[in-house]
Design an enzyme around this catalytic site. Sequence first.
Site, short mmCIF file in Angstrom:
data_model
loop_
_atom_site.label_atom_id
_atom_site.label_comp_id
_atom_site.label_asym_id
_atom_site.label_seq_id
_atom_site.Cartn_x
_atom_site.Cartn_y
_atom_site.Cartn_z
CG ASP A 149 5.94 31.70 0.58
OD1 ASP A 149 6.88 32.21 -0.06
OD2 ASP A 149 5.46 32.23 1.60
CG ASP A 150 8.67 32.88 -4.62
OD1 ASP A 150 8.07 32.92 -5.69
OD2 ASP A 150 9.69 33.55 -4.37
CE LYS A 225 5.35 35.35 2.97
NZ LYS A 225 5.99 34.13 3.49
CG ASP A 227 8.16 38.54 -0.22
OD1 ASP A 227 8.62 39.38 0.55
OD2 ASP A 227 8.55 37.35 -0.26
CD GLU A 262 7.76 46.57 5.20
OE1 GLU A 262 7.57 46.03 6.31
OE2 GLU A 262 8.55 47.52 5.01
CD1 TRP A 263 10.83 39.96 4.78
CD2 TRP A 263 11.49 41.73 3.58
NE1 TRP A 263 10.83 39.60 3.46
CE2 TRP A 263 11.24 40.66 2.70
CE3 TRP A 263 11.91 42.96 3.07
CZ2 TRP A 263 11.40 40.78 1.31
CZ3 TRP A 263 12.07 43.09 1.70
CH2 TRP A 263 11.81 42.00 0.84
N GLY A 264 9.00 44.27 7.94
CA GLY A 264 8.99 45.26 9.03
C GLY A 264 10.00 46.38 8.84
NE ARG A 281 8.01 37.92 8.11
CZ ARG A 281 8.66 37.30 7.12
NH1 ARG A 281 8.01 36.54 6.25
NH2 ARG A 281 9.97 37.38 7.02
CG ASP A 285 12.60 35.16 5.52
OD1 ASP A 285 11.78 36.10 5.49
OD2 ASP A 285 12.88 34.47 4.53
C1 GAL Z 1 10.83 36.13 1.59
C2 GAL Z 1 9.77 35.96 2.64
C3 GAL Z 1 9.65 34.48 2.93
C4 GAL Z 1 9.27 33.75 1.66
C5 GAL Z 1 10.28 34.04 0.57
C6 GAL Z 1 9.85 33.47 -0.78
O1 GAL Z 1 10.95 37.48 1.27
O2 GAL Z 1 10.10 36.69 3.79
O3 GAL Z 1 8.70 34.26 3.96
O4 GAL Z 1 7.99 34.17 1.26
O5 GAL Z 1 10.48 35.43 0.41
O6 GAL Z 1 10.78 33.71 -1.79
#
Ligand code: GAL
Length: 488
Positions: A149-150, A225, A227, A262-264, A281, A285
Amino acid sequence: MVGAMSTPDIASFDPFAGPPQLHGARRFGVRPGTELIHPLAVSGERPLRFEVAGLPDGLTVDGDGIVRGVAPAGPGEHALVVTATNALGAIVEPVTLCLGDTLALTPPMGWNSWNVYGATVSAEVVLAVAQAMVDTGMRDLGYSYINIDDFWHASARSADGRPLTNPETFPGGIAPVAERVHQLGLKLGIYSDAAELTCGGCFGSLGHEQVDAAAYAEWGVDLLKYDYCHAPVGRDAAIERYGAMGRALAEADRSIVFSVCEWGLRQPWRWAADLGGSLWRTTPDIFDSYSWLPLGVRGLAARNVKLNRYARPGHWNDPDMLLVGNRGRGRSTGELRLPKGPRPKVWSFRGISDVQAHSHMTLWAMMAAPLLTSHDLASTGEFDRRLLTNPEILAINQDELGVQARKVSPRFRPWVLAKPLADGSLAVSITNMGRRTRRVSLPLGEVGWAGDAEVRDVWRMRDVGRLDRLDVELAPFASVAYVCRQTD
Ligand code: GAL
Protein backbone atom coordinates in the site's frame (compact mmCIF):
# COMPACT_ATOMS: atom_id res chain seq x y z
CA MET A 1 -32.27 -27.49 16.21
CA VAL A 2 -29.24 -26.85 14.06
CA GLY A 3 -26.32 -24.72 14.92
CA ALA A 4 -27.40 -23.43 18.35
CA MET A 5 -24.30 -21.71 19.64
CA SER A 6 -23.07 -19.16 22.06
CA THR A 7 -19.43 -19.22 20.98
CA PRO A 8 -18.40 -20.08 17.44
CA ASP A 9 -17.61 -23.74 17.19
CA ILE A 10 -15.88 -24.04 13.85
CA ALA A 11 -13.80 -26.68 12.14
CA SER A 12 -10.04 -26.54 11.81
CA PHE A 13 -8.62 -27.36 8.38
CA ASP A 14 -5.03 -28.37 7.81
CA PRO A 15 -3.91 -27.41 4.29
CA PHE A 16 -0.96 -29.79 4.56
CA ALA A 17 -2.92 -32.94 5.44
CA GLY A 18 -5.21 -35.41 3.72
CA PRO A 19 -5.79 -36.25 0.08
CA PRO A 20 -5.48 -33.46 -2.49
CA GLN A 21 -8.29 -30.90 -2.70
CA LEU A 22 -8.58 -28.06 -5.19
CA HIS A 23 -9.48 -24.60 -3.85
CA GLY A 24 -9.46 -21.05 -5.16
CA ALA A 25 -10.64 -19.82 -8.54
CA ARG A 26 -12.00 -22.35 -11.04
CA ARG A 27 -11.96 -19.63 -13.69
CA PHE A 28 -8.94 -17.40 -13.96
CA GLY A 29 -7.35 -15.40 -16.66
CA VAL A 30 -5.02 -12.81 -18.06
CA ARG A 31 -4.95 -10.59 -21.09
CA PRO A 32 -3.76 -12.43 -24.21
CA GLY A 33 0.00 -12.33 -24.73
CA THR A 34 0.84 -11.35 -21.13
CA GLU A 35 2.48 -13.17 -18.24
CA LEU A 36 0.34 -15.52 -16.18
CA ILE A 37 1.19 -16.60 -12.63
CA HIS A 38 -1.60 -18.70 -11.21
CA PRO A 39 -1.27 -20.88 -8.10
CA LEU A 40 -3.66 -23.80 -8.55
CA ALA A 41 -4.36 -23.84 -4.79
CA VAL A 42 -4.29 -27.50 -3.85
CA SER A 43 -4.18 -28.59 -0.22
CA GLY A 44 -3.10 -32.02 1.00
CA GLU A 45 -0.21 -33.98 2.39
CA ARG A 46 3.10 -33.28 0.67
CA PRO A 47 4.63 -34.17 -1.67
CA LEU A 48 1.95 -33.34 -4.23
CA ARG A 49 2.34 -33.99 -7.95
CA PHE A 50 0.61 -31.83 -10.54
CA GLU A 51 -0.37 -32.28 -14.15
CA VAL A 52 -2.48 -29.92 -16.21
CA ALA A 53 -3.94 -31.12 -19.50
CA GLY A 54 -4.94 -28.64 -22.16
CA LEU A 55 -2.43 -25.90 -21.35
CA PRO A 56 -1.76 -23.80 -24.44
CA ASP A 57 1.80 -23.32 -25.71
CA GLY A 58 3.82 -20.97 -23.53
CA LEU A 59 2.32 -22.13 -20.22
CA THR A 60 3.53 -24.86 -17.89
CA VAL A 61 2.77 -26.03 -14.38
CA ASP A 62 5.65 -26.25 -11.89
CA GLY A 63 6.21 -28.63 -8.98
CA ASP A 64 4.29 -26.37 -6.59
CA GLY A 65 1.22 -26.29 -8.80
CA ILE A 66 1.88 -22.82 -10.16
CA VAL A 67 0.77 -22.29 -13.76
CA ARG A 68 3.28 -19.93 -15.34
CA GLY A 69 4.41 -18.47 -18.61
CA VAL A 70 3.21 -16.10 -21.28
CA ALA A 71 -0.35 -16.66 -22.43
CA PRO A 72 -1.10 -17.06 -26.15
CA ALA A 73 -1.79 -13.88 -28.10
CA GLY A 74 -5.35 -14.78 -29.04
CA PRO A 75 -8.40 -14.30 -26.82
CA GLY A 76 -10.58 -17.27 -25.85
CA GLU A 77 -11.23 -19.90 -23.24
CA HIS A 78 -9.11 -22.99 -22.61
CA ALA A 79 -10.67 -25.92 -20.77
CA LEU A 80 -7.95 -27.43 -18.58
CA VAL A 81 -7.95 -30.55 -16.47
CA VAL A 82 -5.91 -30.47 -13.27
CA THR A 83 -4.65 -33.72 -11.81
CA ALA A 84 -3.09 -33.54 -8.35
CA THR A 85 -1.80 -36.65 -6.64
CA ASN A 86 -0.32 -37.49 -3.26
CA ALA A 87 0.21 -40.64 -1.20
CA LEU A 88 -3.42 -40.51 -0.06
CA GLY A 89 -5.22 -40.02 -3.34
CA ALA A 90 -5.75 -38.03 -6.49
CA ILE A 91 -8.16 -35.44 -7.87
CA VAL A 92 -9.03 -34.70 -11.47
CA GLU A 93 -10.79 -31.35 -11.77
CA PRO A 94 -11.72 -29.04 -14.64
CA VAL A 95 -10.67 -25.38 -14.54
CA THR A 96 -10.97 -22.69 -17.18
CA LEU A 97 -8.26 -20.34 -18.38
CA CYS A 98 -9.85 -17.21 -19.86
CA LEU A 99 -7.77 -15.02 -22.14
CA GLY A 100 -9.41 -11.63 -22.46
CA ASP A 101 -9.57 -8.16 -20.98
CA THR A 102 -11.50 -9.16 -17.86
CA LEU A 103 -9.21 -9.92 -14.92
CA ALA A 104 -10.01 -11.03 -11.35
CA LEU A 105 -12.74 -13.42 -12.46
CA THR A 106 -13.23 -14.26 -8.79
CA PRO A 107 -12.72 -11.81 -5.90
CA PRO A 108 -9.01 -11.20 -5.20
CA MET A 109 -7.72 -12.97 -2.08
CA GLY A 110 -4.50 -11.99 -0.40
CA TRP A 111 -2.90 -9.46 1.88
CA ASN A 112 -2.41 -5.68 2.02
CA SER A 113 0.22 -3.88 4.06
CA TRP A 114 -1.79 -0.87 5.17
CA ASN A 115 -3.71 -1.79 8.32
CA VAL A 116 -0.76 -3.52 9.91
CA TYR A 117 2.35 -1.76 8.67
CA GLY A 118 1.15 1.64 7.44
CA ALA A 119 4.13 3.86 6.75
CA THR A 120 6.60 1.22 7.92
CA VAL A 121 6.11 -1.20 5.00
CA SER A 122 9.36 -2.48 3.48
CA ALA A 123 10.68 -5.07 1.06
CA GLU A 124 11.70 -7.17 4.02
CA VAL A 125 8.20 -7.14 5.49
CA VAL A 126 6.60 -7.91 2.13
CA LEU A 127 8.90 -10.86 1.46
CA ALA A 128 8.37 -12.24 4.95
CA VAL A 129 4.61 -12.06 4.47
CA ALA A 130 4.86 -13.72 1.06
CA GLN A 131 6.86 -16.54 2.59
CA ALA A 132 4.33 -16.85 5.41
CA MET A 133 1.52 -17.04 2.85
CA VAL A 134 3.21 -20.19 1.53
CA ASP A 135 4.30 -21.61 4.91
CA THR A 136 0.85 -21.25 6.48
CA GLY A 137 -0.78 -22.99 3.51
CA MET A 138 -2.87 -19.91 2.73
CA ARG A 139 -1.57 -19.87 -0.84
CA ASP A 140 -2.85 -23.41 -1.24
CA LEU A 141 -6.31 -22.22 -0.23
CA GLY A 142 -6.42 -19.49 -2.88
CA TYR A 143 -4.80 -16.43 -1.27
CA SER A 144 -2.46 -15.03 -3.90
CA TYR A 145 -2.03 -11.23 -3.76
CA ILE A 146 0.64 -9.52 -1.69
CA ASN A 147 -0.24 -5.84 -1.95
CA ILE A 148 2.08 -3.01 -1.01
CA ASP A 149 0.00 0.00 0.00
CA ASP A 150 1.09 3.61 0.55
CA PHE A 151 4.68 4.57 1.47
CA TRP A 152 6.82 2.53 -0.90
CA HIS A 153 7.96 5.76 -2.53
CA ALA A 154 11.16 7.77 -2.62
CA SER A 155 10.77 11.41 -1.62
CA ALA A 156 10.59 12.35 -5.31
CA ARG A 157 10.50 10.90 -8.81
CA SER A 158 13.66 10.69 -10.91
CA ALA A 159 14.70 13.78 -12.86
CA ASP A 160 12.99 12.36 -15.95
CA GLY A 161 9.75 11.67 -14.06
CA ARG A 162 10.00 7.94 -13.40
CA PRO A 163 8.70 6.56 -10.08
CA LEU A 164 11.38 5.61 -7.57
CA THR A 165 11.20 3.60 -4.38
CA ASN A 166 12.32 4.61 -0.90
CA PRO A 167 16.02 3.70 -0.90
CA GLU A 168 15.93 2.59 2.74
CA THR A 169 12.82 0.42 2.76
CA PHE A 170 12.90 -0.82 -0.86
CA PRO A 171 16.63 -0.55 -1.63
CA GLY A 172 16.52 -2.69 -4.78
CA GLY A 173 13.27 -1.19 -6.05
CA ILE A 174 10.09 -3.18 -6.65
CA ALA A 175 11.35 -5.53 -9.41
CA PRO A 176 13.33 -7.93 -7.18
CA VAL A 177 10.46 -8.02 -4.68
CA ALA A 178 8.05 -8.90 -7.49
CA GLU A 179 10.43 -11.53 -8.79
CA ARG A 180 10.65 -13.27 -5.43
CA VAL A 181 6.90 -13.01 -4.85
CA HIS A 182 6.34 -14.56 -8.29
CA GLN A 183 8.82 -17.36 -7.54
CA LEU A 184 6.65 -18.20 -4.56
CA GLY A 185 3.67 -18.45 -6.91
CA LEU A 186 2.10 -15.23 -5.62
CA LYS A 187 1.25 -11.88 -7.20
CA LEU A 188 2.39 -8.42 -6.22
CA GLY A 189 0.19 -5.36 -5.80
CA ILE A 190 1.20 -1.72 -5.52
CA TYR A 191 -0.53 1.55 -4.65
CA SER A 192 -0.82 5.05 -6.07
CA ASP A 193 -3.23 7.98 -6.10
CA ALA A 194 -5.09 9.96 -8.78
CA ALA A 195 -3.56 13.27 -7.65
CA GLU A 196 -0.16 14.82 -7.11
CA LEU A 197 0.12 13.23 -3.68
CA THR A 198 -1.04 9.98 -2.12
CA CYS A 199 -3.03 9.97 1.12
CA GLY A 200 0.23 9.65 3.01
CA GLY A 201 1.84 12.54 1.09
CA CYS A 202 4.04 10.51 -1.28
CA PHE A 203 4.04 11.33 -4.99
CA GLY A 204 0.84 10.37 -6.82
CA SER A 205 0.31 9.51 -10.48
CA LEU A 206 -1.64 12.48 -11.85
CA GLY A 207 -0.05 13.44 -15.17
CA HIS A 208 2.31 10.45 -14.92
CA GLU A 209 -0.21 7.71 -15.63
CA GLN A 210 1.59 6.26 -18.64
CA VAL A 211 5.06 6.35 -17.21
CA ASP A 212 3.82 4.81 -13.98
CA ALA A 213 1.76 2.07 -15.61
CA ALA A 214 4.74 1.19 -17.83
CA ALA A 215 7.05 1.11 -14.78
CA TYR A 216 4.64 -1.10 -12.82
CA ALA A 217 4.46 -3.48 -15.79
CA GLU A 218 8.23 -3.55 -16.13
CA TRP A 219 8.63 -4.21 -12.39
CA GLY A 220 6.21 -7.15 -12.60
CA VAL A 221 3.31 -5.61 -10.69
CA ASP A 222 0.01 -7.52 -10.89
CA LEU A 223 -2.45 -5.15 -9.18
CA LEU A 224 -2.73 -1.39 -8.67
CA LYS A 225 -4.81 0.10 -5.87
CA TYR A 226 -5.53 3.64 -7.01
CA ASP A 227 -6.54 6.03 -4.24
CA TYR A 228 -8.26 9.41 -4.40
CA CYS A 229 -6.81 11.69 -1.72
CA HIS A 230 -6.05 15.31 -2.72
CA ALA A 231 -8.30 14.99 -5.78
CA PRO A 232 -11.38 16.98 -6.79
CA VAL A 233 -14.71 16.09 -5.18
CA GLY A 234 -16.87 15.75 -8.29
CA ARG A 235 -17.68 12.51 -10.03
CA ASP A 236 -16.67 13.74 -13.51
CA ALA A 237 -13.15 14.52 -12.33
CA ALA A 238 -12.91 11.10 -10.70
CA ILE A 239 -14.06 9.40 -13.90
CA GLU A 240 -11.51 11.36 -15.89
CA ARG A 241 -8.66 10.56 -13.50
CA TYR A 242 -9.53 6.87 -13.08
CA GLY A 243 -10.07 6.70 -16.83
CA ALA A 244 -6.58 8.00 -17.53
CA MET A 245 -4.99 5.34 -15.32
CA GLY A 246 -7.34 2.65 -16.62
CA ARG A 247 -6.23 3.39 -20.19
CA ALA A 248 -2.57 3.46 -19.22
CA LEU A 249 -2.88 0.06 -17.54
CA ALA A 250 -4.71 -1.37 -20.56
CA GLU A 251 -1.84 -0.23 -22.77
CA ALA A 252 0.83 -1.70 -20.49
CA ASP A 253 2.38 -4.99 -21.47
CA ARG A 254 1.08 -6.85 -18.43
CA SER A 255 -2.19 -7.89 -16.81
CA ILE A 256 -2.60 -5.47 -13.91
CA VAL A 257 -5.77 -5.64 -11.86
CA PHE A 258 -7.15 -2.13 -11.31
CA SER A 259 -8.51 -1.53 -7.80
CA VAL A 260 -10.46 1.72 -7.52
CA CYS A 261 -10.33 3.35 -4.08
CA GLU A 262 -12.45 6.48 -3.77
CA TRP A 263 -14.32 5.03 -0.78
CA GLY A 264 -17.64 4.61 -2.60
CA LEU A 265 -18.34 8.34 -2.48
CA ARG A 266 -19.15 8.76 -6.18
CA GLN A 267 -20.99 5.49 -6.86
CA PRO A 268 -18.02 3.80 -8.55
CA TRP A 269 -20.16 0.68 -8.98
CA ARG A 270 -21.82 2.62 -11.82
CA TRP A 271 -18.67 3.61 -13.72
CA ALA A 272 -15.47 1.92 -12.52
CA ALA A 273 -15.97 -1.30 -14.51
CA ASP A 274 -16.14 0.70 -17.75
CA LEU A 275 -12.76 2.26 -16.93
CA GLY A 276 -11.11 -1.14 -16.45
CA GLY A 277 -11.76 -1.42 -12.70
CA SER A 278 -11.92 -4.98 -11.37
CA LEU A 279 -12.90 -3.90 -7.86
CA TRP A 280 -13.97 -0.68 -6.24
CA ARG A 281 -14.18 0.33 -2.65
CA THR A 282 -17.77 0.89 -1.62
CA THR A 283 -16.98 2.30 1.82
CA PRO A 284 -14.60 4.39 3.91
CA ASP A 285 -11.76 2.58 5.71
CA ILE A 286 -12.68 -0.25 8.06
CA PHE A 287 -11.89 0.17 11.76
CA ASP A 288 -11.69 -2.49 14.42
CA SER A 289 -15.30 -2.04 15.46
CA TYR A 290 -18.63 -3.77 14.99
CA SER A 291 -20.36 -0.39 14.74
CA TRP A 292 -23.25 0.49 12.42
CA LEU A 293 -21.34 3.68 11.60
CA PRO A 294 -19.68 3.59 8.18
CA LEU A 295 -16.37 2.54 9.71
CA GLY A 296 -17.40 -0.66 11.49
CA VAL A 297 -18.23 -4.13 10.24
CA ARG A 298 -22.01 -3.71 10.33
CA GLY A 299 -21.89 -0.21 8.87
CA LEU A 300 -19.74 -1.28 5.93
CA ALA A 301 -21.76 -4.45 5.37
CA ALA A 302 -25.02 -2.45 5.36
CA ARG A 303 -23.69 -0.24 2.57
CA ASN A 304 -22.11 -3.00 0.56
CA VAL A 305 -24.96 -5.50 0.76
CA LYS A 306 -27.28 -3.21 -1.19
CA LEU A 307 -24.93 -3.15 -4.16
CA ASN A 308 -25.21 -6.85 -4.95
CA ARG A 309 -26.46 -6.34 -8.48
CA TYR A 310 -23.23 -4.60 -9.52
CA ALA A 311 -20.93 -7.49 -8.61
CA ARG A 312 -20.10 -10.02 -11.33
CA PRO A 313 -17.05 -11.94 -12.51
CA GLY A 314 -14.23 -9.46 -12.96
CA HIS A 315 -16.07 -6.67 -11.11
CA TRP A 316 -16.42 -6.64 -7.35
CA ASN A 317 -17.75 -4.43 -4.59
CA ASP A 318 -14.98 -3.93 -2.04
CA PRO A 319 -16.05 -3.12 1.53
CA ASP A 320 -12.36 -2.91 2.57
CA MET A 321 -9.93 -5.32 4.19
CA LEU A 322 -10.57 -8.06 6.71
CA LEU A 323 -9.97 -7.31 10.36
CA VAL A 324 -9.51 -11.04 10.93
CA GLY A 325 -5.96 -11.58 12.15
CA ASN A 326 -5.43 -7.92 12.97
CA ARG A 327 -8.24 -7.25 15.41
CA GLY A 328 -8.07 -6.59 19.10
CA ARG A 329 -5.16 -4.24 18.84
CA GLY A 330 -7.33 -1.15 19.11
CA ARG A 331 -6.56 -0.04 15.59
CA SER A 332 -7.14 -1.21 12.10
CA THR A 333 -5.90 1.38 9.75
CA GLY A 334 -2.28 2.26 9.29
CA GLU A 335 -3.20 5.91 9.46
CA LEU A 336 -2.30 5.37 13.07
CA ARG A 337 1.20 4.66 11.88
CA LEU A 338 1.63 7.93 10.04
CA PRO A 339 5.04 9.19 11.04
CA LYS A 340 3.90 12.60 12.19
CA GLY A 341 1.00 14.13 14.04
CA PRO A 342 -1.05 13.29 17.12
CA ARG A 343 -3.29 10.22 17.22
CA PRO A 344 -6.84 11.43 17.55
CA LYS A 345 -8.92 9.67 20.20
CA VAL A 346 -11.58 8.74 17.65
CA TRP A 347 -9.33 6.04 16.22
CA SER A 348 -9.25 3.89 19.37
CA PHE A 349 -11.54 0.89 19.39
CA ARG A 350 -11.72 -2.08 21.68
CA GLY A 351 -11.67 -4.46 18.76
CA ILE A 352 -14.23 -6.96 17.52
CA SER A 353 -14.84 -10.22 19.40
CA ASP A 354 -14.46 -13.78 18.11
CA VAL A 355 -18.17 -13.99 17.38
CA GLN A 356 -18.10 -10.69 15.53
CA ALA A 357 -15.02 -11.70 13.53
CA HIS A 358 -16.84 -14.90 12.57
CA SER A 359 -19.77 -12.85 11.29
CA HIS A 360 -17.43 -10.42 9.52
CA MET A 361 -15.79 -13.28 7.62
CA THR A 362 -19.18 -14.85 6.85
CA LEU A 363 -20.60 -11.59 5.48
CA TRP A 364 -17.52 -10.75 3.39
CA ALA A 365 -17.42 -14.26 1.91
CA MET A 366 -21.13 -14.23 1.08
CA MET A 367 -20.90 -10.74 -0.42
CA ALA A 368 -18.21 -11.96 -2.85
CA ALA A 369 -15.94 -9.30 -1.35
CA PRO A 370 -12.20 -9.33 -1.95
CA LEU A 371 -10.64 -11.19 0.99
CA LEU A 372 -7.56 -9.18 1.85
CA THR A 373 -6.06 -9.69 5.27
CA SER A 374 -3.76 -7.13 6.82
CA HIS A 375 -1.77 -8.66 9.65
CA ASP A 376 1.44 -10.50 10.32
CA LEU A 377 0.52 -13.81 8.72
CA ALA A 378 3.19 -15.71 10.61
CA SER A 379 1.41 -15.08 13.91
CA THR A 380 -2.29 -15.50 13.21
CA GLY A 381 -4.18 -16.52 16.36
CA GLU A 382 -5.81 -19.98 16.32
CA PHE A 383 -9.41 -18.82 16.00
CA ASP A 384 -8.61 -16.32 13.26
CA ARG A 385 -6.57 -18.95 11.44
CA ARG A 386 -9.67 -21.15 11.37
CA LEU A 387 -11.73 -18.24 10.04
CA LEU A 388 -9.25 -17.52 7.26
CA THR A 389 -8.58 -21.09 6.22
CA ASN A 390 -12.01 -22.74 6.15
CA PRO A 391 -12.06 -24.05 2.57
CA GLU A 392 -15.84 -24.23 2.38
CA ILE A 393 -16.48 -20.57 3.21
CA LEU A 394 -13.67 -19.64 0.79
CA ALA A 395 -15.29 -21.76 -1.93
CA ILE A 396 -18.51 -19.76 -1.51
CA ASN A 397 -16.55 -16.53 -1.92
CA GLN A 398 -14.62 -17.82 -4.94
CA ASP A 399 -17.55 -19.50 -6.67
CA GLU A 400 -17.22 -19.02 -10.39
CA LEU A 401 -20.80 -17.82 -10.91
CA GLY A 402 -19.60 -14.63 -9.24
CA VAL A 403 -22.90 -13.62 -7.63
CA GLN A 404 -22.88 -11.39 -4.56
CA ALA A 405 -25.37 -12.66 -1.97
CA ARG A 406 -28.78 -11.06 -1.90
CA LYS A 407 -30.22 -9.97 1.44
CA VAL A 408 -33.50 -11.77 1.84
CA SER A 409 -34.73 -10.71 5.25
CA PRO A 410 -36.44 -7.48 6.22
CA ARG A 411 -34.34 -4.70 7.63
CA PHE A 412 -33.94 -5.26 11.36
CA ARG A 413 -34.34 -9.03 11.62
CA PRO A 414 -31.34 -11.31 11.56
CA TRP A 415 -29.80 -10.92 8.13
CA VAL A 416 -30.45 -13.79 5.76
CA LEU A 417 -28.14 -13.78 2.76
CA ALA A 418 -28.54 -16.14 -0.19
CA LYS A 419 -25.86 -16.71 -2.82
CA PRO A 420 -26.49 -19.03 -5.78
CA LEU A 421 -23.48 -21.17 -6.68
CA ALA A 422 -22.29 -22.45 -10.04
CA ASP A 423 -23.26 -26.08 -9.40
CA GLY A 424 -26.90 -25.21 -8.73
CA SER A 425 -26.60 -25.22 -4.95
CA LEU A 426 -27.36 -22.24 -2.74
CA ALA A 427 -25.27 -20.76 0.05
CA VAL A 428 -27.36 -19.29 2.87
CA SER A 429 -26.06 -17.38 5.87
CA ILE A 430 -27.99 -16.06 8.84
CA THR A 431 -26.43 -13.34 10.98
CA ASN A 432 -27.78 -11.99 14.22
CA MET A 433 -26.93 -8.31 13.90
CA GLY A 434 -28.07 -7.47 17.42
CA ARG A 435 -27.20 -8.13 21.05
CA ARG A 436 -30.20 -10.36 21.90
CA THR A 437 -30.19 -14.10 21.30
CA ARG A 438 -32.48 -14.86 18.35
CA ARG A 439 -34.29 -17.96 17.22
CA VAL A 440 -34.79 -18.27 13.51
CA SER A 441 -36.87 -20.83 11.68
CA LEU A 442 -36.37 -20.20 8.00
CA PRO A 443 -38.37 -22.23 5.47
CA LEU A 444 -36.09 -22.80 2.48
CA GLY A 445 -38.88 -21.53 0.26
CA GLU A 446 -38.11 -18.04 1.62
CA VAL A 447 -34.67 -18.14 0.05
CA GLY A 448 -36.12 -19.40 -3.21
CA TRP A 449 -35.38 -23.08 -2.71
CA ALA A 450 -38.12 -25.51 -3.74
CA GLY A 451 -38.53 -28.64 -1.61
CA ASP A 452 -35.94 -30.33 0.57
CA ALA A 453 -32.19 -29.79 0.41
CA GLU A 454 -29.19 -31.73 1.57
CA VAL A 455 -27.81 -29.14 4.00
CA ARG A 456 -24.17 -28.74 4.88
CA ASP A 457 -22.92 -26.61 7.79
CA VAL A 458 -20.05 -24.73 6.18
CA TRP A 459 -18.19 -23.54 9.26
CA ARG A 460 -18.37 -26.91 10.99
CA MET A 461 -17.70 -28.71 7.70
CA ARG A 462 -20.44 -31.20 8.52
CA ASP A 463 -23.54 -32.51 6.76
CA VAL A 464 -26.67 -31.59 8.66
CA GLY A 465 -29.19 -33.73 6.78
CA ARG A 466 -32.19 -33.42 4.53
CA LEU A 467 -34.25 -30.39 5.52
CA ASP A 468 -36.89 -28.01 4.25
CA ARG A 469 -36.14 -25.32 6.82
CA LEU A 470 -33.21 -24.01 8.83
CA ASP A 471 -33.79 -23.81 12.58
CA VAL A 472 -31.12 -21.98 14.50
CA GLU A 473 -30.59 -20.21 17.76
CA LEU A 474 -28.12 -17.41 17.27
CA ALA A 475 -26.14 -15.91 20.11
CA PRO A 476 -25.69 -12.11 20.03
CA PHE A 477 -23.89 -11.11 16.80
CA ALA A 478 -23.44 -14.74 15.72
CA SER A 479 -23.67 -16.23 12.22
CA VAL A 480 -24.25 -19.58 10.61
CA ALA A 481 -23.59 -20.51 6.99
CA TYR A 482 -24.98 -23.44 5.02
CA VAL A 483 -24.85 -24.82 1.54
CA CYS A 484 -28.13 -26.32 0.30
CA ARG A 485 -27.76 -28.98 -2.38
CA GLN A 486 -30.29 -30.82 -4.52
CA THR A 487 -31.43 -34.11 -2.99
CA ASP A 488 -31.03 -37.23 -5.15
C1 GAL B 1 -6.78 5.43 2.24
C2 GAL B 1 -7.25 4.06 1.84
C3 GAL B 1 -6.55 3.06 2.72
C4 GAL B 1 -5.05 3.19 2.52
C5 GAL B 1 -4.61 4.61 2.81
C6 GAL B 1 -3.14 4.84 2.46
O1 GAL B 1 -7.38 6.38 1.44
O2 GAL B 1 -8.65 3.97 1.96
O3 GAL B 1 -7.00 1.74 2.42
O4 GAL B 1 -4.73 2.83 1.20
O5 GAL B 1 -5.37 5.53 2.08
O6 GAL B 1 -2.71 6.13 2.74
